[in-house]
Enzyme design. Structure first.
Site, PDB file in Angstrom:
ATOM      1  N   GLU A   3      27.128  40.349 -31.128  1.00  0.00           N
ATOM      2  CA  GLU A   3      28.138  40.065 -32.135  1.00  0.00           C
ATOM      3  C   GLU A   3      27.526  39.503 -33.415  1.00  0.00           C
ATOM      4  OE1 GLU A   3      32.036  39.535 -29.359  1.00  0.00           O
ATOM      5  OE2 GLU A   3      31.070  37.692 -29.954  1.00  0.00           O
TER       6      GLU A   3
ATOM      7  N   CYS B 227      26.478  35.295 -39.715  1.00  0.00           N
ATOM      8  CA  CYS B 227      25.909  34.692 -38.510  1.00  0.00           C
ATOM      9  C   CYS B 227      25.363  35.816 -37.629  1.00  0.00           C
ATOM     10  CB  CYS B 227      27.017  33.900 -37.812  1.00  0.00           C
ATOM     11  SG  CYS B 227      26.470  33.118 -36.296  1.00  0.00           S
TER      12      CYS B 227
ATOM     13  N   CYS C 203      21.531  35.155 -23.530  1.00  0.00           N
ATOM     14  CA  CYS C 203      20.623  34.034 -23.772  1.00  0.00           C
ATOM     15  C   CYS C 203      20.143  33.508 -22.426  1.00  0.00           C
ATOM     16  CB  CYS C 203      21.332  32.920 -24.535  1.00  0.00           C
ATOM     17  SG  CYS C 203      20.208  31.595 -25.083  1.00  0.00           S
TER      18      CYS C 203
ATOM     19  N   CYS D 234      22.648  26.617 -21.842  1.00  0.00           N
ATOM     20  CA  CYS D 234      23.335  25.422 -22.330  1.00  0.00           C
ATOM     21  C   CYS D 234      24.736  25.433 -21.705  1.00  0.00           C
ATOM     22  CB  CYS D 234      23.417  25.422 -23.849  1.00  0.00           C
ATOM     23  SG  CYS D 234      21.782  25.390 -24.623  1.00  0.00           S
TER      24      CYS D 234
ATOM     25  N   CYS E 112      28.075  26.579 -23.758  1.00  0.00           N
ATOM     26  CA  CYS E 112      28.017  27.763 -24.617  1.00  0.00           C
ATOM     27  C   CYS E 112      28.412  29.004 -23.830  1.00  0.00           C
ATOM     28  CB  CYS E 112      26.605  27.930 -25.177  1.00  0.00           C
ATOM     29  SG  CYS E 112      26.445  29.383 -26.238  1.00  0.00           S
TER      30      CYS E 112
ATOM     31  N   GLY F 271      21.847  34.153 -28.584  1.00  0.00           N
ATOM     32  CA  GLY F 271      20.415  34.116 -28.311  1.00  0.00           C
ATOM     33  C   GLY F 271      19.680  32.939 -28.916  1.00  0.00           C
ATOM     34  N   GLU F 272      18.442  32.748 -28.455  1.00  0.00           N
ATOM     35  CA  GLU F 272      17.566  31.703 -28.988  1.00  0.00           C
ATOM     36  C   GLU F 272      16.513  32.399 -29.859  1.00  0.00           C
ATOM     37  OE1 GLU F 272      17.130  28.393 -29.364  1.00  0.00           O
ATOM     38  OE2 GLU F 272      15.271  29.001 -30.319  1.00  0.00           O
TER      39      GLU F 272
ATOM     40  N   SER G 113      18.417  28.577 -36.360  1.00  0.00           N
ATOM     41  CA  SER G 113      18.896  27.487 -35.511  1.00  0.00           C
ATOM     42  C   SER G 113      18.269  27.606 -34.133  1.00  0.00           C
ATOM     43  CB  SER G 113      20.419  27.563 -35.402  1.00  0.00           C
ATOM     44  OG  SER G 113      20.891  26.530 -34.556  1.00  0.00           O
TER      45      SER G 113
ATOM     46  N   SER H 172      19.922  22.281 -32.625  1.00  0.00           N
ATOM     47  CA  SER H 172      21.116  21.969 -31.836  1.00  0.00           C
ATOM     48  C   SER H 172      20.843  20.725 -31.008  1.00  0.00           C
ATOM     49  CB  SER H 172      21.436  23.152 -30.919  1.00  0.00           C
ATOM     50  OG  SER H 172      21.809  24.263 -31.714  1.00  0.00           O
ATOM     51  N   LEU H 173      21.307  19.585 -31.489  1.00  0.00           N
ATOM     52  CA  LEU H 173      20.964  18.311 -30.843  1.00  0.00           C
ATOM     53  C   LEU H 173      21.998  17.943 -29.768  1.00  0.00           C
ATOM     54  CD1 LEU H 173      18.856  16.065 -30.899  1.00  0.00           C
ATOM     55  CD2 LEU H 173      20.212  14.922 -32.671  1.00  0.00           C
ATOM     56  N   HIS H 174      23.229  17.754 -30.160  1.00  0.00           N
ATOM     57  CA  HIS H 174      24.379  17.578 -29.249  1.00  0.00           C
ATOM     58  C   HIS H 174      24.419  16.303 -28.424  1.00  0.00           C
ATOM     59  CE1 HIS H 174      25.256  21.621 -30.412  1.00  0.00           C
ATOM     60  NE2 HIS H 174      24.299  22.155 -29.698  1.00  0.00           N
TER      61      HIS H 174
ATOM     62  N   ASN I 244      34.412  24.583 -29.196  1.00  0.00           N
ATOM     63  CA  ASN I 244      35.288  25.752 -29.092  1.00  0.00           C
ATOM     64  C   ASN I 244      35.377  26.178 -27.639  1.00  0.00           C
ATOM     65  OD1 ASN I 244      35.876  26.217 -31.909  1.00  0.00           O
ATOM     66  ND2 ASN I 244      33.701  26.682 -32.104  1.00  0.00           N
TER      67      ASN I 244
ATOM     68  N   CYS J 292      31.748  29.288 -33.204  1.00  0.00           N
ATOM     69  CA  CYS J 292      30.477  28.917 -32.573  1.00  0.00           C
ATOM     70  C   CYS J 292      30.608  28.873 -31.070  1.00  0.00           C
ATOM     71  CB  CYS J 292      30.050  27.514 -32.989  1.00  0.00           C
ATOM     72  SG  CYS J 292      30.006  27.260 -34.722  1.00  0.00           S
TER      73      CYS J 292
HETATM   74  N1  SAH Z   1      20.195  29.208 -29.580  1.00  0.00           N
HETATM   75  C1  SAH Z   1      20.266  28.717 -30.933  1.00  0.00           C
HETATM   76  C2  SAH Z   1      21.174  29.552 -31.789  1.00  0.00           C
HETATM   77  C3  SAH Z   1      22.648  29.474 -31.441  1.00  0.00           C
HETATM   78  S1  SAH Z   1      23.437  28.666 -32.734  1.00  0.00           S
HETATM   79  C4  SAH Z   1      20.688  27.267 -30.914  1.00  0.00           C
HETATM   80  O1  SAH Z   1      20.972  26.761 -29.840  1.00  0.00           O
HETATM   81  O2  SAH Z   1      20.667  26.621 -31.941  1.00  0.00           O
HETATM   82  C5  SAH Z   1      25.029  28.377 -32.121  1.00  0.00           C
HETATM   83  C6  SAH Z   1      25.429  26.931 -32.302  1.00  0.00           C
HETATM   84  O3  SAH Z   1      26.757  26.731 -31.727  1.00  0.00           O
HETATM   85  C7  SAH Z   1      24.504  26.010 -31.555  1.00  0.00           C
HETATM   86  O4  SAH Z   1      24.380  24.799 -32.220  1.00  0.00           O
HETATM   87  C8  SAH Z   1      25.262  25.830 -30.272  1.00  0.00           C
HETATM   88  O5  SAH Z   1      24.821  24.699 -29.574  1.00  0.00           O
HETATM   89  C9  SAH Z   1      26.681  25.724 -30.747  1.00  0.00           C
HETATM   90  N2  SAH Z   1      27.647  25.999 -29.687  1.00  0.00           N
HETATM   91  C10 SAH Z   1      27.445  26.673 -28.543  1.00  0.00           C
HETATM   92  N3  SAH Z   1      28.551  26.727 -27.807  1.00  0.00           N
HETATM   93  C11 SAH Z   1      29.504  26.075 -28.506  1.00  0.00           C
HETATM   94  C12 SAH Z   1      30.898  25.832 -28.277  1.00  0.00           C
HETATM   95  N4  SAH Z   1      31.494  26.277 -27.184  1.00  0.00           N
HETATM   96  N5  SAH Z   1      31.569  25.156 -29.222  1.00  0.00           N
HETATM   97  C13 SAH Z   1      30.964  24.747 -30.344  1.00  0.00           C
HETATM   98  N6  SAH Z   1      29.665  24.949 -30.615  1.00  0.00           N
HETATM   99  C14 SAH Z   1      28.938  25.618 -29.703  1.00  0.00           C
END
Ligand code: SAH
Length: 366
Positions: free
Chosen positions: A94, A107, A114, A118, A121, A167-168, A199, A221-223, A298, A341
């Site tokens: 996508e 995007c 992937c 995570c 995701c 993907g990463e 990212s 992507s810290l979280h 999301n 996202c």
């Molecule tokens: N693999 C890379 C590129 C993906 S970027 C990375 O992890 O950075 C997509 C972004 O959306 C990342 O920051 C990811 O952590 C975030 N993301 C993934 N699932 C999500 C969700 N369900 N709701 C909001 N953000 C999400």
């Protein structure tokens, strides 16, 4: 057979110059060809009027120009557009376009599925199939530019690209870097370095390699503000914990003194959205030139997480901003077409027959 011919969209400018030399032609032919493909959207060598008949024949023998094709296009009520891009063998990825008053962001996906798992995701739930090629990565930009009527000179509908799709990207380094070179090349899409963002979930050696290879903006992507919590959200953290990740970010900035790192932080109800998390985050990022991008979670079918309440999100933002961090809340766009996202799933087949390399990657990072 076409499979033996080289797809010229797999090559960036340097690669194309080398290709033309290898068939006994001048390097400037690469620039002509790039302008046809990326400025004019022409993939038929026969239509390239400043390329002589002899060279056109040669190109048709040795090469092809083959972008991926669109399976399906959807436009959200807010103008966000999503393309399902055919990646052959029944797979699809996508690509999402997000229009805003002063910019248009695309995007882009880097892998079919992937391997990083995570837990929050939805791409992870699809498993991993394979890396995209350079032509499939830059092809997403090419397709979107065509569909949007983007013109680099007169109608810049596409001003930013973020490698934030499926993907990463750092696990597909060798294909992603040439694609990002084309995004920033004046003979192709001509975007400013800082308007192309990669990212990553935090692949430390990849960040160091990127730093040497390519001058783009970095998002991480810290979280979570501590390893215990981050281990549960981003399993890759067990291999590259937060301190090592932040050290890599600092190294990335050494040669880019005016840049800053964007940290993505998805807010999940009761998981990582408490005031104590906000305060711990401030401590972590205080010395880092950074921007914090807060993403309301999301939801997707089957997830165990929930989006934080609006008031909690505002409070979290207020705490980090009062402490001096720059923090924005990413407005959810295109959620009526599942384009937000973490909602990108594409069509990932053949999950069980992963290639040996993919399996190794997945195990290494599990
Ligand atoms: N693999 C890379 C590129 C993906 S970027 C990375 O992890 O950075 C997509 C972004 O959306 C990342 O920051 C990811 O952590 C975030 N993301 C993934 N699932 C999500 C969700 N369900 N709701 C909001 N953000 C999400």
């Amino acid at each position: 057979m076409s499979s033996e011919r080289i797809n010229l969209m797999n090559l960036d400018r340097t690669g194309l110059e080398t290709f033309f030399e290898s068939i006994g032609e001048k390097r400037f032919r690469a620039h002509q060809l790039m302008k046809w493909i990326y400025h004019h959207g022409i993939t038929d060598v026969g239509a390239m009027t400043d390329v002589g008949k002899k060279l056109r024949d040669k190109l048709e023998t040795h090469s092809e120009i083959r972008p991926p094709t669109v399976k399906f296009q959807q436009v959200s009520t807010d103008g966000t557009a999503k393309w399902l891009v055919d990646i052959s063998g029944g797979n699809a990825v996508e690509t999402v376009y997000i229009p805003e008053p002063t910019r248009g962001t695309l995007c882009v996906s880097s892998q079919v599925g992937c391997a990083l798992n995570c837990t929050f995701c939805s791409t992870a739930t699809q498993g991993f199939n394979r890396n995209l090629s350079t032509s499939e990565v830059i092809g997403q930009v090419w397709l979107a530019a065509q569909a949007l009527g983007h013109d680099a000179k007169t109608n810049r509908r596409l001003t930013n690209v973020v490698m934030m799709g499926m993907g990463e990207p750092l696990l597909n380094f060798d294909a992603v870097v040439p694609a990002m070179n084309l995004m920033r090349d004046d003979y192709a899409f001509g975007l400013a370095n800082k308007r192309v963002t990669l990212s990553t979930a935090g692949l430390v050696p990849g960040i160091d390699r990127l730093s040497e290879a390519c001058d783009v903006s970095l998002a991480v992507s810290l979280h979570a503000p501590n390893d215990e919590l981050r281990n549960t959200l981003v399993p890759l953290n067990k291999k590259y914990p937060i301190a090592e990740l932040l050290a890599a970010c600092q190294r990335y900035l050494v040669t880019r003194p005016r840049a800053s790192i964007t940290f993505e932080y998805t807010l999940m109800k009761g998981i990582n959205d408490k005031p104590e998390h906000a305060r711990a985050l401030v401590k972590l990022l205080r010395k880092m030139p950074s921007k914090l991008n807060l993403i309301p979670f999301n939801p997707f079918p089957g997830t165990r997480y929930e989006r934080s309440d609006e008031a909690t999100i505002r409070q979290f933002q207020a705490i980090v901003m009062e402490a001096g961090l720059i923090a924005t809340v990413r407005r959810t766009r295109g959620d009526d077409i599942d384009a937000a996202c973490g909602q990108l799933v594409g069509n990932v087949l053949d999950r069980t027959r992963r290639s040996a390399m993919a399996r190794r990657d997945a195990e290494m990072h599990a």
